[in-house]
Enzyme design. Sequence first.
Site, short mmCIF file in Angstrom:
data_model
loop_
_atom_site.label_atom_id
_atom_site.label_comp_id
_atom_site.label_asym_id
_atom_site.label_seq_id
_atom_site.Cartn_x
_atom_site.Cartn_y
_atom_site.Cartn_z
N LYS A 156 0.81 -1.22 0.00
CA LYS A 156 0.00 0.00 0.00
C LYS A 156 0.85 1.27 0.00
CE LYS A 156 -4.12 -2.02 0.35
NZ LYS A 156 -5.24 -1.82 -0.58
N ASP A 157 2.13 1.17 0.28
CA ASP A 157 3.01 2.34 0.16
C ASP A 157 2.94 2.91 -1.24
OD1 ASP A 157 3.81 1.78 2.73
OD2 ASP A 157 5.90 1.40 2.24
#
Length: 384
Positions: free
Chosen positions: A48-49
């Site tokens: 999700k970064d």
Amino acid sequence: METNLFENVLELIGNTPSMRLKAIESYFNIENKLYAKIEYFNPGGSIKDRMGVYMLQKAREENMINSDTIIIEPTSGNTGVGLALYAIKYGNKLIFTMPSKVSLEKEYLLKAYGAFVVRTPTNVKPDDPNSYYSVSEVIKKLIWKKNKKIDILEIKNIVEYVQQLVNNNDLDKLKEILKEDIKPNIYAYSPNQYENKYNPESHYIITAKELWEQFDGKLDYIFAGVGTGGTITGISKYFKERSNTKIIGIDTVGSIYKLVKDGMDIKKALEHAHTYLVEGIGEDLIPETVDLDSIDDMVVVGDQESFSMTRFIAKKEGILVGGSSGAALFGTIKYIKDNNIKGKKIVIIFPDSGRSYLTKIFNDDWLIKNNIKINDEKILEVLL
């Protein structure tokens, strides 16, 4: 010569390794090459970064946010960390809403990055006023209403007020705020990973290209969990423009994705929806960020199998991952055995680290309390 030097944390995102799962192949007698793309090597610890930073970069380019904007988002934790990495660099304050089932580690992690967290009930419908989706809208409207840059004390007061409304189940007040017609302004912004087109685009532009280059485009199958659907949708679009790679989604028992994919009406599918323990995959809605038609097939995996495989991966391969990774691997092995697939090169997306689940998946007492058996090898015999 100086090498591998970076200017800020955002430059560390991506270029994660893919590792062959030889011990898993041997144990389950798999006649394919299985590779895990290990996304916990991202600085925030998850895939999700990539998406979190990309969404905010686009919002800034489109003048939807500046350094005075408070970022608000419903999250199961990992997206929040990605957003936090961007916010730290650009000076934004953060407020996240999170369902109660999400691990305490994730809440503490977000707070460590300076974010405020509001916890909401898990077993409620998405459009309920006290769902984590709706509560994020409540917070955003309360900030819009002020129509000015607010300081940390004002943020704290808003968070505590909303948390009290949720704790007291004050649905009338929450509904009242949600119905208010308040003009949006620059002081609060929600990327909304469930509707934001830059969610799947981030994986099309970044993740898929990275996978393609790692394997020189020579992949027969890619397996990935379906949460918001951004990862699998973006990857699928990229690969299907260039190859015949099959894209297989992993869903969880209690979610509606597989039911809808198989042709069931959404309203009917929702009658089968129920809560589950695994985090990060499955939904009781169909987000705008998922394209089910881009997924060739789906496998449904339950909590028990997900957690048993997650624990088994750590012991067999030395990779400590989260429950959605266990679900993905279990689903992969089940699919290739059920379909007698041999001689193929396969990648499985492992989205995050098991360090966020030490008090849950890797805690025997918690598992037993939640009716999950801990005899992992016995549970996994079904795949032999």
